[in-house]
Design a protein around this motif. Structure first.
Motif, mmCIF file in Angstrom:
data_model
loop_
_atom_site.group_PDB
_atom_site.id
_atom_site.type_symbol
_atom_site.label_atom_id
_atom_site.label_comp_id
_atom_site.label_asym_id
_atom_site.label_seq_id
_atom_site.Cartn_x
_atom_site.Cartn_y
_atom_site.Cartn_z
ATOM 1 N N ALA A 76 -8.889 4.993 -7.783
ATOM 2 C CA ALA A 76 -8.936 4.930 -6.319
ATOM 3 C C ALA A 76 -7.663 5.500 -5.695
ATOM 4 C CB ALA A 76 -9.159 3.496 -5.854
ATOM 5 N N ASN A 77 -6.528 5.386 -6.396
ATOM 6 C CA ASN A 77 -5.268 5.933 -5.870
ATOM 7 C C ASN A 77 -5.405 7.390 -5.451
ATOM 8 O OD1 ASN A 77 -3.593 3.686 -5.990
ATOM 9 N ND2 ASN A 77 -2.801 4.174 -8.019
ATOM 10 N N SER A 78 -6.229 8.147 -6.155
ATOM 11 C CA SER A 78 -6.351 9.578 -5.855
ATOM 12 C C SER A 78 -7.021 9.844 -4.508
ATOM 13 C CB SER A 78 -7.117 10.292 -6.971
ATOM 14 O OG SER A 78 -8.472 9.879 -6.983
ATOM 15 N N SER A 79 -7.667 8.842 -3.931
ATOM 16 C CA SER A 79 -8.345 9.047 -2.645
ATOM 17 C C SER A 79 -7.477 8.686 -1.446
ATOM 18 C CB SER A 79 -9.648 8.248 -2.607
ATOM 19 O OG SER A 79 -9.374 6.859 -2.615
ATOM 20 N N PHE A 80 -6.291 8.155 -1.690
ATOM 21 C CA PHE A 80 -5.401 7.758 -0.605
ATOM 22 C C PHE A 80 -4.425 8.879 -0.271
ATOM 23 C CE2 PHE A 80 -5.735 3.514 -3.007
ATOM 24 C CZ PHE A 80 -6.988 3.254 -2.484
ATOM 25 N N THR A 81 -3.952 8.896 0.963
ATOM 26 C CA THR A 81 -2.970 9.898 1.363
ATOM 27 C C THR A 81 -1.557 9.432 1.034
ATOM 28 O OG1 THR A 81 -4.398 10.676 3.129
ATOM 29 C CG2 THR A 81 -2.059 11.209 3.315
ATOM 30 N N ALA A 82 -1.191 8.248 1.469
ATOM 31 C CA ALA A 82 0.167 7.743 1.255
ATOM 32 C C ALA A 82 0.190 6.505 0.360
ATOM 33 C CB ALA A 82 0.814 7.413 2.594
ATOM 34 N N ALA A 83 -0.852 5.707 0.430
ATOM 35 C CA ALA A 83 -0.872 4.417 -0.258
ATOM 36 C C ALA A 83 -1.152 4.559 -1.747
ATOM 37 C CB ALA A 83 -1.932 3.516 0.378
ATOM 38 N N ARG A 84 -0.784 3.512 -2.483
ATOM 39 C CA ARG A 84 -1.090 3.437 -3.911
ATOM 40 C C ARG A 84 -1.094 1.961 -4.319
ATOM 41 N NH1 ARG A 84 4.203 5.488 -3.463
ATOM 42 N NH2 ARG A 84 5.735 3.950 -4.061
ATOM 43 N N PHE A 85 -1.855 1.685 -5.368
ATOM 44 C CA PHE A 85 -1.861 0.334 -5.919
ATOM 45 C C PHE A 85 -0.671 0.149 -6.836
ATOM 46 C CE2 PHE A 85 -6.485 0.700 -5.100
ATOM 47 C CZ PHE A 85 -6.644 -0.441 -4.344
ATOM 48 N N LEU A 87 1.395 -3.234 -9.217
ATOM 49 C CA LEU A 87 1.331 -4.604 -9.715
ATOM 50 C C LEU A 87 2.750 -5.151 -9.730
ATOM 51 C CD1 LEU A 87 -0.460 -6.836 -10.951
ATOM 52 C CD2 LEU A 87 -0.036 -5.808 -13.185
ATOM 53 N N ILE A 88 3.012 -6.127 -8.854
ATOM 54 C CA ILE A 88 4.348 -6.711 -8.733
ATOM 55 C C ILE A 88 4.205 -8.222 -8.702
ATOM 56 C CG2 ILE A 88 6.415 -6.899 -7.285
ATOM 57 C CD1 ILE A 88 5.749 -4.122 -6.181
ATOM 58 N N ASP A 89 4.970 -8.902 -9.557
ATOM 59 C CA ASP A 89 4.968 -10.375 -9.590
ATOM 60 C C ASP A 89 3.562 -10.949 -9.705
ATOM 61 O OD1 ASP A 89 7.758 -10.352 -9.296
ATOM 62 O OD2 ASP A 89 7.616 -10.426 -7.107
ATOM 63 N N ASP A 90 2.748 -10.349 -10.573
ATOM 64 C CA ASP A 90 1.385 -10.804 -10.824
ATOM 65 C C ASP A 90 0.459 -10.689 -9.612
ATOM 66 O OD1 ASP A 90 1.766 -11.316 -13.531
ATOM 67 O OD2 ASP A 90 2.517 -13.339 -13.136
ATOM 68 N N PHE A 91 0.823 -9.847 -8.647
ATOM 69 C CA PHE A 91 -0.042 -9.567 -7.512
ATOM 70 C C PHE A 91 -0.338 -8.080 -7.456
ATOM 71 C CE2 PHE A 91 1.210 -13.695 -5.989
ATOM 72 C CZ PHE A 91 0.097 -14.127 -5.276
ATOM 73 N N ILE A 92 -1.597 -7.765 -7.201
ATOM 74 C CA ILE A 92 -1.967 -6.382 -6.899
ATOM 75 C C ILE A 92 -1.615 -6.174 -5.434
ATOM 76 C CG2 ILE A 92 -3.871 -4.764 -6.628
ATOM 77 C CD1 ILE A 92 -5.200 -6.264 -8.995
ATOM 78 N N ARG A 93 -0.901 -5.106 -5.185
ATOM 79 C CA ARG A 93 -0.465 -4.776 -3.829
ATOM 80 C C ARG A 93 -0.782 -3.315 -3.540
ATOM 81 N NH1 ARG A 93 4.065 -8.512 -2.372
ATOM 82 N NH2 ARG A 93 4.367 -9.850 -4.181
ATOM 83 N N VAL A 94 -0.820 -2.995 -2.268
ATOM 84 C CA VAL A 94 -0.887 -1.613 -1.826
ATOM 85 C C VAL A 94 0.466 -1.320 -1.195
ATOM 86 C CG1 VAL A 94 -1.961 0.010 -0.228
ATOM 87 C CG2 VAL A 94 -3.366 -1.669 -1.441
ATOM 88 N N GLU A 95 1.060 -0.195 -1.583
ATOM 89 C CA GLU A 95 2.332 0.167 -0.982
ATOM 90 C C GLU A 95 2.386 1.663 -0.705
ATOM 91 O OE1 GLU A 95 5.541 -0.887 -3.681
ATOM 92 O OE2 GLU A 95 5.446 1.066 -4.644
ATOM 93 N N ALA A 96 3.290 2.023 0.183
ATOM 94 C CA ALA A 96 3.560 3.424 0.504
ATOM 95 C C ALA A 96 5.006 3.497 0.952
ATOM 96 C CB ALA A 96 2.639 3.918 1.603
ATOM 97 N N VAL A 115 -2.045 1.455 4.677
ATOM 98 C CA VAL A 115 -1.726 0.326 3.794
ATOM 99 C C VAL A 115 -2.561 -0.891 4.173
ATOM 100 C CG1 VAL A 115 0.098 -1.339 3.174
ATOM 101 C CG2 VAL A 115 0.583 1.124 3.127
ATOM 102 N N ALA A 116 -2.635 -1.205 5.458
ATOM 103 C CA ALA A 116 -3.413 -2.366 5.909
ATOM 104 C C ALA A 116 -4.891 -2.204 5.603
ATOM 105 C CB ALA A 116 -3.205 -2.582 7.409
ATOM 106 N N THR A 117 -5.429 -1.037 5.893
ATOM 107 C CA THR A 117 -6.864 -0.790 5.713
ATOM 108 C C THR A 117 -7.257 -0.829 4.239
ATOM 109 O OG1 THR A 117 -6.883 0.548 7.722
ATOM 110 C CG2 THR A 117 -8.722 0.852 6.208
ATOM 111 N N VAL A 118 -6.480 -0.165 3.395
ATOM 112 C CA VAL A 118 -6.784 -0.140 1.960
ATOM 113 C C VAL A 118 -6.633 -1.537 1.361
ATOM 114 C CG1 VAL A 118 -6.000 0.731 -0.286
ATOM 115 C CG2 VAL A 118 -6.235 2.300 1.661
ATOM 116 N N ALA A 119 -5.548 -2.227 1.688
ATOM 117 C CA ALA A 119 -5.335 -3.567 1.131
ATOM 118 C C ALA A 119 -6.444 -4.520 1.548
ATOM 119 C CB ALA A 119 -3.968 -4.108 1.563
ATOM 120 N N ASP A 120 -6.839 -4.471 2.806
ATOM 121 C CA ASP A 120 -7.898 -5.353 3.282
ATOM 122 C C ASP A 120 -9.230 -5.035 2.610
ATOM 123 O OD1 ASP A 120 -8.947 -7.381 5.306
ATOM 124 O OD2 ASP A 120 -10.201 -5.624 5.715
ATOM 125 N N ALA A 121 -9.562 -3.748 2.525
ATOM 126 C CA ALA A 121 -10.844 -3.364 1.914
ATOM 127 C C ALA A 121 -10.918 -3.812 0.456
ATOM 128 C CB ALA A 121 -11.035 -1.852 2.020
#
Length: 132
Positions: A76-85, A87-96, A115-121
């Motif tokens: 899925a990372n390949s479909s984002f413009t700035a965001a990426r998944f 794994l930090i402190d046992d949490f999946i996060r979206v960051e840019a 970031v908000a839209t991808v993380a929420d979805a």
């Protein structure tokens, strides 16, 4: 640009909420419609690789468990413009992140929105809930 002033102004512009932690860190509660919201943490810091000032945005998706297919996230990372998944402190996060010297308000707004839209979805897809 004053980072926290920008964050507060953008939160007001979108009808969200703003919370300042310190001069380099604040959060926007981003409204997504349908009574869904996503917290996006913004942090000013120096890049660990180039040592240049940068701005990073991150949002929690959910706690990691072995039942989550990480291959799907990486693909899925390949479909984002700035965001990426990540794994930090046992949490999946979206960051840019972007370098501060090239960051315009328009670019920062687009990054926060993505970031908000991808993380929420993906939070909804993986948990069926609106937790973060």
């Amino acid at each position: 640009m004053n980072f926290n002033e920008f964050m507060e102004s953008y939160a007001n512009e979108i009808g969200g909420q703003f919370q300042e932690y310190d001069t380099n860190k604040s959060v926007i509660i981003y409204p997504l419609g349908g009574n869904r919201y996503q917290a996006v943490l913004g942090t000013k810091r120096n890049s660990e690789i180039t040592n240049k000032p940068s701005i990073e945005f991150t949002s929690k998706v959910c706690e990691y468990s072995e039942s989550i297919n990480l291959e799907n996230l990486i693909r899925a990372n390949s479909s984002f413009t700035a965001a990426r998944f990540v794994l930090i402190d046992d949490f999946i996060r979206v960051e840019a992140a972007t370098y501060a010297e090239t960051a315009t308000e328009s670019v920062l707004k687009s990054i926060i929105e993505e970031v908000a839209t991808v993380a929420d979805a993906w939070e909804h897809k993986l948990t069926g809930q609106d937790v973060h």
